[in-house]
Every structure is written in structure tokens, then in C-alpha cells.
Design a protein around this motif. Structure first.
Motif, PDB file in Angstrom:
ATOM      1  N   LEU A 141       0.851  -1.207   0.098  1.00 29.71           N
ATOM      2  CA  LEU A 141       0.085  -0.062   0.070  1.00 29.71           C
ATOM      3  C   LEU A 141       0.783   1.324   0.220  1.00 29.71           C
ATOM      4  CD1 LEU A 141      -3.164   0.365  -0.094  1.00 29.71           C
ATOM      5  CD2 LEU A 141      -2.957   0.810   2.449  1.00 29.71           C
ATOM      6  N   ASP A 178       2.049   1.668  -3.376  1.00 29.08           N
ATOM      7  CA  ASP A 178       1.049   2.037  -4.409  1.00 29.08           C
ATOM      8  C   ASP A 178       0.819   3.679  -4.147  1.00 29.08           C
ATOM      9  OD1 ASP A 178       0.507  -0.773  -4.865  1.00 29.08           O
ATOM     10  OD2 ASP A 178      -1.163  -0.955  -3.607  1.00 29.08           O
ATOM     11  N   VAL A 207      -2.414  -1.296 -11.779  1.00 28.49           N
ATOM     12  CA  VAL A 207      -2.024  -1.811 -10.780  1.00 28.49           C
ATOM     13  C   VAL A 207      -3.289  -2.952 -10.370  1.00 28.49           C
ATOM     14  CG1 VAL A 207      -0.643  -0.451  -9.169  1.00 28.49           C
ATOM     15  CG2 VAL A 207      -3.281  -0.045  -9.218  1.00 28.49           C
ATOM     16  N   GLY A 263      -3.696  -4.320  -7.431  1.00 28.84           N
ATOM     17  CA  GLY A 263      -4.304  -4.265  -6.215  1.00 28.84           C
ATOM     18  C   GLY A 263      -4.432  -5.525  -4.985  1.00 28.84           C
ATOM     19  N   PRO A 264      -4.874  -5.119  -3.919  1.00 22.96           N
ATOM     20  CA  PRO A 264      -4.646  -6.311  -3.090  1.00 22.96           C
ATOM     21  C   PRO A 264      -5.947  -7.349  -3.266  1.00 22.96           C
ATOM     22  CG  PRO A 264      -5.479  -4.445  -2.011  1.00 22.96           C
ATOM     23  CD  PRO A 264      -5.203  -4.060  -3.531  1.00 22.96           C
ATOM     24  N   PHE A 265      -6.875  -7.073  -4.090  1.00 23.06           N
ATOM     25  CA  PHE A 265      -8.122  -7.675  -3.898  1.00 23.06           C
ATOM     26  C   PHE A 265      -8.404  -8.661  -5.021  1.00 23.06           C
ATOM     27  CE2 PHE A 265      -9.100  -3.464  -1.959  1.00 23.06           C
ATOM     28  CZ  PHE A 265      -9.239  -3.976  -0.569  1.00 23.06           C
ATOM     29  N   TYR A 293     -15.139  -5.100  -1.547  1.00 17.56           N
ATOM     30  CA  TYR A 293     -14.824  -6.459  -2.063  1.00 17.56           C
ATOM     31  C   TYR A 293     -15.095  -7.485  -1.381  1.00 17.56           C
ATOM     32  CZ  TYR A 293     -11.858  -3.815  -5.616  1.00 17.56           C
ATOM     33  OH  TYR A 293     -11.584  -3.027  -6.549  1.00 17.56           O
ATOM     34  N   TYR A 332     -14.139   3.850  -3.554  1.00 14.17           N
ATOM     35  CA  TYR A 332     -14.041   3.383  -2.118  1.00 14.17           C
ATOM     36  C   TYR A 332     -12.645   3.756  -1.743  1.00 14.17           C
ATOM     37  CZ  TYR A 332     -10.932   0.074  -4.318  1.00 14.17           C
ATOM     38  OH  TYR A 332      -9.903  -0.823  -5.267  1.00 14.17           O
ATOM     39  N   ILE A 362      -8.979   3.478   0.227  1.00 16.95           N
ATOM     40  CA  ILE A 362      -8.069   2.254   0.413  1.00 16.95           C
ATOM     41  C   ILE A 362      -7.992   2.285   1.952  1.00 16.95           C
ATOM     42  CG2 ILE A 362      -6.794   2.785  -1.739  1.00 16.95           C
ATOM     43  CD1 ILE A 362      -4.842   4.048   0.016  1.00 16.95           C
ATOM     44  N   ARG A 393     -10.031   5.656  -4.338  1.00 16.87           N
ATOM     45  CA  ARG A 393      -9.616   5.267  -5.527  1.00 16.87           C
ATOM     46  C   ARG A 393     -11.390   5.420  -6.356  1.00 16.87           C
ATOM     47  NH1 ARG A 393      -7.398   1.016  -8.201  1.00 16.87           N
ATOM     48  NH2 ARG A 393      -6.599   2.661  -9.424  1.00 16.87           N
ATOM     49  N   HIS A 442     -14.039   1.509 -10.340  1.00 15.60           N
ATOM     50  CA  HIS A 442     -13.456   0.847 -11.416  1.00 15.60           C
ATOM     51  C   HIS A 442     -13.884  -0.532 -11.464  1.00 15.60           C
ATOM     52  CE1 HIS A 442     -11.001   0.703  -7.876  1.00 15.60           C
ATOM     53  NE2 HIS A 442     -10.338  -0.542  -8.480  1.00 15.60           N
ATOM     54  N   HIS A 485     -11.920  -4.247 -12.384  1.00 14.98           N
ATOM     55  CA  HIS A 485     -10.712  -4.716 -12.735  1.00 14.98           C
ATOM     56  C   HIS A 485     -10.800  -5.780 -13.558  1.00 14.98           C
ATOM     57  CE1 HIS A 485      -8.244  -3.347  -9.157  1.00 14.98           C
ATOM     58  NE2 HIS A 485      -9.394  -3.131  -8.649  1.00 14.98           N
ATOM     59  N   VAL A 536      -3.806   5.888  -5.493  1.00 15.79           N
ATOM     60  CA  VAL A 536      -2.572   4.933  -6.004  1.00 15.79           C
ATOM     61  C   VAL A 536      -2.183   5.319  -7.339  1.00 15.79           C
ATOM     62  CG1 VAL A 536      -3.379   3.224  -4.404  1.00 15.79           C
ATOM     63  CG2 VAL A 536      -4.191   3.143  -6.701  1.00 15.79           C
TER      64      VAL A 536
END
Ligand code: BEZ
Ligand code: FE
Length: 248
Positions: A29, A32, A56, A58-60, A113, A147, A149, A168, A171, A173, A201
């Protein structure tokens, strides 16, 4: 740098490491939010011509997205405003890529998520389809929403100290892969989102801002088995040939 500044820097980096666990990766993070992840991505994934640009991951992203049939839904019922996604996957010359994997993941209508809920029995708001012989794909989803981060760690402290936003823009992904081609990890950002120019990010690229068109017609919605409003997104993805092709 004064000794106090040096100690504060060491303290910040130590706290960043201490915030990490099996799920939370505060160092990524930090990367990012400092723009490092996007820089590394830009250097590693140079594109030419019409090839779809990356962003990116991302972590999800998870490894358990289910395969869904063409025109099926990646979201279970009641997860948000209905979104119909369609398009084609082609090579750089515009030739259709059949059997390409189009994976998508997104927030639900609450900006979360599935992995952010305490209970996650099955994957939701994520899945993949394979393109038909003409390169076309279509699936149902929900309108993603913007949302924040995570801001409950040192990265949040940094953003507040710098007066920076933590949002963010909304979007969807994507991870697109086809045999003999370079896969791309990317996202499509909702045109008009107020955070497009202030992404925490730095993930937005102008080629990735797309029109998520709103439809209010009750007749159109009924024909599709939906209730208005619903949204449509049409977007084509272009993959470059791989020098060292791998199986998909
Ligand atoms: C994401 O888009 O899922 C994301 C990317 C970087 C940091 C946090 C979230
Ligand atoms: Fe995301």
C-alpha cells in the motif's frame, strides 16, 4: 536530516512492517500510494500501438474466481445496480482471439470487495468468461463504486499528513489472457467519477476511462429481466503477441 527526523522515518517504516500480516500488506500500500507500483508496472509492461494499457492489480485479486458461462453473472443477486459488460478481445491487427480468458473483479454497491467481509463462503463479484470464436465476450456484473483504500495504518497517517485523498475512483478490474499473447492486468474507470484526477494509487490512465452508460427505460430493463436503472459497458481489449508464448 536531523536525528529526530531520522528516528521518525525509522518509526514510520517499522510501523508499516508491523501492520503487515497474512492478509494486510501495508508495504505494498505504501508502494501504491507513493506511485512506485505504477512506475514498476509502466517499466515492466510497455505497450505499443492499440494494445490495452495495464494498471495496478491491487490487493483484492484472488485465485478462486469461478468460470461463468457467456452472458452469466459474476455477481450474486442484490449486490448493486446491474451492469452489462461486453466487448471483444483481439490481437494488435484486430483479429479476434477465441478462447481468451476475461477475468473481472469489483466492489459491490457498498464499495466493498467480497474479501473485506467477515464471512466469505464463496467468491462474489468476481469470475471469468472465455471469448467465443469471434473474440466476443459478455457478462453481467454490478456498477462498481468508489472506495477508500485502508487508512487505519501508517499509510493513512501519511496521506493525512500530506493532505492527500484516500479514494480510488470506481473501477472494474480485468485480467485478460490468450494463448500466444502477453496477458494484461488492467481496469476500466467510470467516466465522470469525481476521484479520477485524485486516485490515491495513481492507477488511472486516460485510455482506461470508459463510459458506463445509464439506462432508465423500464421496457428495456424488463426485456433483460432487470429493474431500472441499469448500466452498460462496451470495451474491446487488445493483446500483443508474446515472444515466449505460455499456455493459458
Ligand atoms: C484496488 O484497486 O483494488 C487497489 C489498488 C491499490 C491499492 C488498494 C486497492
Ligand atoms: Fe480495486
Amino acid at each position: 536530516m536531523t536525528p529526530d527526523e531520522w528516528a521518525a522515518g525509522i518509526g514510520f517504516l517499522t510501523a508499516t512492517g508491523q501492520k503487515c500480516d497474512a492478509i494486510r500488506q501495508e508495504y505494498i500500500l505504501l508502494s501504491d500510494t507513493c506511485g512506485v507500483s505504477m512506475l514498476v508496472d509502466a517499466l515492466a509492461n510497455r505497450k505499443s500501438g492499440a494494445a490495452t494499457e495495464s494498471t495496478v492489480i491491487g490487493p483484492f485479486h484472488t485465485a478462486d474466481a469461478p468460470e461463468i458461462p457467456l452472458d452469466g453473472s459474476i455477481a450474486s443477486a442484490g449486490k448493486g445496480a446491474p451492469l452489462l459488460v461486453s466487448g471483444r478481445v483481439t490481437d494488435s491487427a484486430g483479429a479476434p482471439l477465441a478462447g481468451a480468458v476475461v477475468e473481472a473483479w469489483e466492489t459491490d454497491g457498498h464499495g466493498l470487495y467480497d474479501t473485506q467481509y467477515a464471512v466469505r463462503d464463496v467468491p462474489d463479484c468476481r469470475g471469468y468468461v472465455r471469448t467465443a470464436s469471434d473474440g466476443r465476450f459478455a457478462f453481467r456484473a454490478v456498477l462498481p463504486v468508489e472506495y477508500s483504500i485502508p487508512t487505519d495504518g501508517p499509510v493513512g497517517d501519511m496521506l493525512r499528513a500530506l493532505g492527500r485523498a484516500s479514494m480510488r475512483p470506481a473501477h472494474l478490474h480485468f485480467k485478460i489472457a490468450a494463448a500466444g499473447h502477453v496477458p494484461v492486468v488492467t481496469a476500466l474507470y467510470v467516466d465522470g467519477d469525481p476521484s479520477l484526477d485524485a486516485d490515491a494509487v495513481f492507477g488511472v490512465k486516460s485510455s482506461l476511462v470508459a463510459r458506463f452508460e445509464r439506462h432508465d427505460s423500464a421496457d428495456d430493463a424488463r426485456r433483460l429481466g432487470l429493474t431500472p436503472p441499469f448500466y452498460t459497458l462496451a470495451h474491446d481489449f487488445v493483446l500483443e503477441p508474446a515472444l515466449f508464448p505460455a499456455a493459458v
